[in-house]
Design an enzyme around this catalytic site. Structure first.
Site, PDB file in Angstrom:
ATOM      1  N   ASP A   1       0.879  -1.168   0.000  1.00 30.31           N
ATOM      2  CA  ASP A   1       0.000   0.000   0.000  1.00 30.31           C
ATOM      3  C   ASP A   1       0.918   1.219   0.000  1.00 30.31           C
ATOM      4  O   ASP A   1       1.602   1.492   0.993  1.00 30.31           O
ATOM      5  CB  ASP A   1      -0.891  -0.011   1.242  1.00 30.31           C
ATOM      6  CG  ASP A   1      -1.832   1.190   1.286  1.00 30.31           C
ATOM      7  OD1 ASP A   1      -1.683   2.114   0.453  1.00 30.31           O
ATOM      8  OD2 ASP A   1      -2.713   1.198   2.166  1.00 30.31           O
TER       9      ASP A   1
ATOM     10  N   SER B   1      -0.018  12.930 -15.261  1.00 32.39           N
ATOM     11  CA  SER B   1      -1.181  12.959 -16.145  1.00 32.39           C
ATOM     12  C   SER B   1      -1.201  14.307 -16.837  1.00 32.39           C
ATOM     13  O   SER B   1      -0.712  15.303 -16.276  1.00 32.39           O
ATOM     14  CB  SER B   1      -2.459  12.793 -15.311  1.00 32.39           C
ATOM     15  OG  SER B   1      -3.594  13.109 -16.079  1.00 32.39           O
TER      16      SER B   1
ATOM     17  N   TYR C   1      -7.461  15.224  -8.110  1.00 27.48           N
ATOM     18  CA  TYR C   1      -6.589  14.472  -9.017  1.00 27.48           C
ATOM     19  C   TYR C   1      -5.550  15.411  -9.643  1.00 27.48           C
ATOM     20  O   TYR C   1      -4.356  15.109  -9.664  1.00 27.48           O
ATOM     21  CB  TYR C   1      -7.445  13.795 -10.088  1.00 27.48           C
ATOM     22  CG  TYR C   1      -6.690  12.825 -10.975  1.00 27.48           C
ATOM     23  CD1 TYR C   1      -6.342  11.552 -10.525  1.00 27.48           C
ATOM     24  CD2 TYR C   1      -6.322  13.179 -12.272  1.00 27.48           C
ATOM     25  CE1 TYR C   1      -5.651  10.665 -11.344  1.00 27.48           C
ATOM     26  CE2 TYR C   1      -5.632  12.299 -13.095  1.00 27.48           C
ATOM     27  CZ  TYR C   1      -5.308  11.041 -12.632  1.00 27.48           C
ATOM     28  OH  TYR C   1      -4.615  10.163 -13.445  1.00 27.48           O
TER      29      TYR C   1
HETATM   30  N1  LIG Z   1      -5.779   5.612 -17.707  1.00 25.73           N
HETATM   31  C1  LIG Z   1      -5.680   6.917 -17.949  1.00 25.73           C
HETATM   32  O1  LIG Z   1      -6.452   7.499 -18.744  1.00 25.73           O
HETATM   33  C2  LIG Z   1      -4.609   7.728 -17.285  1.00 25.73           C
HETATM   34  C3  LIG Z   1      -4.369   9.034 -17.753  1.00 25.73           C
HETATM   35  C4  LIG Z   1      -3.381   9.797 -17.133  1.00 25.73           C
HETATM   36  C5  LIG Z   1      -2.644   9.261 -16.097  1.00 25.73           C
HETATM   37  N2  LIG Z   1      -2.901   7.988 -15.663  1.00 25.73           N
HETATM   38  C6  LIG Z   1      -2.087   7.487 -14.563  1.00 25.73           C
HETATM   39  O2  LIG Z   1      -1.494   6.261 -14.949  1.00 25.73           O
HETATM   40  C7  LIG Z   1      -1.304   5.438 -13.780  1.00 25.73           C
HETATM   41  C8  LIG Z   1      -1.948   4.083 -13.990  1.00 25.73           C
HETATM   42  O3  LIG Z   1      -3.340   4.277 -14.259  1.00 25.73           O
HETATM   43  P1  LIG Z   1      -4.279   3.105 -14.793  1.00 25.73           P
HETATM   44  O4  LIG Z   1      -5.253   3.750 -15.693  1.00 25.73           O
HETATM   45  O5  LIG Z   1      -3.467   1.954 -15.260  1.00 25.73           O
HETATM   46  O6  LIG Z   1      -5.041   2.736 -13.424  1.00 25.73           O
HETATM   47  P2  LIG Z   1      -5.667   1.371 -12.887  1.00 25.73           P
HETATM   48  O7  LIG Z   1      -6.695   1.770 -11.884  1.00 25.73           O
HETATM   49  O8  LIG Z   1      -6.111   0.493 -14.004  1.00 25.73           O
HETATM   50  O9  LIG Z   1      -4.423   0.695 -12.136  1.00 25.73           O
HETATM   51  C9  LIG Z   1      -3.918   1.269 -10.973  1.00 25.73           C
HETATM   52  C10 LIG Z   1      -3.223   0.208 -10.142  1.00 25.73           C
HETATM   53  O10 LIG Z   1      -2.767   0.856  -8.935  1.00 25.73           O
HETATM   54  C11 LIG Z   1      -3.075   0.014  -7.832  1.00 25.73           C
HETATM   55  N3  LIG Z   1      -3.211   0.802  -6.604  1.00 25.73           N
HETATM   56  C12 LIG Z   1      -4.213   1.664  -6.271  1.00 25.73           C
HETATM   57  N4  LIG Z   1      -4.022   2.149  -5.029  1.00 25.73           N
HETATM   58  C13 LIG Z   1      -2.869   1.603  -4.574  1.00 25.73           C
HETATM   59  C14 LIG Z   1      -2.139   1.724  -3.364  1.00 25.73           C
HETATM   60  N5  LIG Z   1      -2.578   2.488  -2.337  1.00 25.73           N
HETATM   61  N6  LIG Z   1      -0.970   1.047  -3.237  1.00 25.73           N
HETATM   62  C15 LIG Z   1      -0.532   0.246  -4.255  1.00 25.73           C
HETATM   63  N7  LIG Z   1      -1.191   0.079  -5.400  1.00 25.73           N
HETATM   64  C16 LIG Z   1      -2.347   0.743  -5.569  1.00 25.73           C
HETATM   65  C17 LIG Z   1      -4.376  -0.673  -8.224  1.00 25.73           C
HETATM   66  O11 LIG Z   1      -4.621  -1.864  -7.472  1.00 25.73           O
HETATM   67  C18 LIG Z   1      -4.150  -0.934  -9.713  1.00 25.73           C
HETATM   68  O12 LIG Z   1      -3.508  -2.173  -9.931  1.00 25.73           O
HETATM   69  C19 LIG Z   1      -1.888   6.233 -12.625  1.00 25.73           C
HETATM   70  O13 LIG Z   1      -0.865   6.975 -12.014  1.00 25.73           O
HETATM   71  C20 LIG Z   1      -2.872   7.172 -13.305  1.00 25.73           C
HETATM   72  O14 LIG Z   1      -3.136   8.327 -12.533  1.00 25.73           O
HETATM   73  C21 LIG Z   1      -3.861   7.214 -16.229  1.00 25.73           C
END
Ligand SMILES: NC(=O)c1ccc[n+]([C@@H]2O[C@H](COP(=O)([O-])OP(=O)(O)OC[C@H]3O[C@@H](n4cnc5c(N)ncnc54)[C@H](O)[C@@H]3O)[C@@H](O)[C@H]2O)c1
Length: 264
Positions: free
Chosen positions: A75, A155, A167
């Site tokens: 975590d 992001s 966010y």
């Molecule tokens: N998908 C998008 O459109 C997008 C756009 C810009 C930025 N991002 C960034 O990319 C990254 C990945 O996003 P994603 O879309 O793959 O998200 P996702 O929700 O699919 O995956 C996130 C992962 O983080 C884990 N997680 C959450 N809280 C946690 C904690 N406290 N400790 C450890 N693990 C934890 C979750 O279990 C999950 O496996 C993030 O930083 C997100 O902000 C995503």
């Protein structure tokens, strides 16, 4: 100081054999794709996620492809857990070369005014505090070994308007801490940089879009000038490049990977 890689042949710059990499939130989505690319390049990858079961499944899938991967319950909101895991992984292989702070949560409210204090704290706690804990723990170990690379996933929400406050604030905060760590660590050979994805089709993004009642991006169309939304590997390849010697002179930067969605 940052390594001078002037005479290093391209294959050596991009090969991560013998490197040890950690990806937080690597159980699914962008993190899972990042872990896969780093492992493909030869790194031993530790997938650290709050969802231990999925982390184990992701690591097992990589091992099934002949890659080196382990899974760890983590975590990122706990500074103690993060420092303990970083120490354990460093002791295991005697080095830590790449740390990707990818774990994050999406905001529940779409409206900034509707954001509760509880939600504000939760988003800041995972996305900003969690990245600080990872960066600090990795930076200490990398400074001692005289090199390494930390990649923080931010992001385009940190760079533009139109994003929910908690966010956007968390991701903007990560940009700030990335620059501060980069400045302090460059003399020790450690690079710290950020990659800013645009809208990318992942389970987390789809869940968030459904909560907000907006198009969930799972369809092929849409996503701005590129004519489609990003896919996890679109981001993973940039993170991989950032972590290699190809970007050996890049630190403190935010690399946008959004298919032109925000940049054009
Ligand atoms: N998908 C998008 O459109 C997008 C756009 C810009 C930025 N991002 C960034 O990319 C990254 C990945 O996003 P994603 O879309 O793959 O998200 P996702 O929700 O699919 O995956 C996130 C992962 O983080 C884990 N997680 C959450 N809280 C946690 C904690 N406290 N400790 C450890 N693990 C934890 C979750 O279990 C999950 O496996 C993030 O930083 C997100 O902000 C995503």
């Amino acid at each position: 100081m940052l390594q001078d890689l002037t005479d290093t042949p391209l294959p050596d710059l991009t090969d991560l054999t013998g490197h040890h990499a950690v990806v937080t939130g690597g159980a699914r989505g962008i993190g899972r794709a990042v872990a896969a690319r780093l492992a493909e390049a030869g790194a031993a990858v530790a997938i650290a996620d709050i969802d231990a079961e999925r982390a184990h499944a992701a690591a097992a899938a990589l091992r099934g492809q002949g890659r080196e991967a382990t899974a760890h319950a983590l975590d990122v909101t706990s500074a103690e857990q993060v420092a303990e895991l970083a120490g354990l992984l460093h002791r295991r292989r005697g080095r830590l070369d790449v740390w990707v702070n990818n774990a994050a949560v999406f905001a529940v409210s779409t409206s900034t005014l509707a954001t509760t204090v509880r939600e504000w704290r939760e988003v800041l706690s995972v996305n900003l505090d969690g990245t600080f804990h990872g960066t600090a723990a990795a930076a200490r170990l990398m400074r001692e070994q005289g090199g390494g690379c930390i990649v923080n996933i931010v992001s385009t929400a940190a760079l533009r308007g139109g994003a929910q406050a908690a966010y956007a604030a968390a991701k903007s905060g990560v940009v700030g801490l990335t620059r501060a760590f980069a400045e302090e660590l460059a003399a020790s050979g450690v690079r710290v940089l950020a990659v800013a994805p645009g809208a990318t089709v992942t389970e987390g993004a789809i869940e968030a879009a459904r909560r907000h009642g907006v198009a969930d991006g799972s369809s092929a169309a849409g996503g701005g000038v590129a004519g489609r939304y990003g896919r996890p590997d679109d981001i993973a390849r940039v993170v991989y490049a950032a972590a290699t010697g190809m970007c050996g002179w890049v630190t403190g930067s935010v690399i946008t990977a959004d298919g032109g969605e925000w940049t054009c």
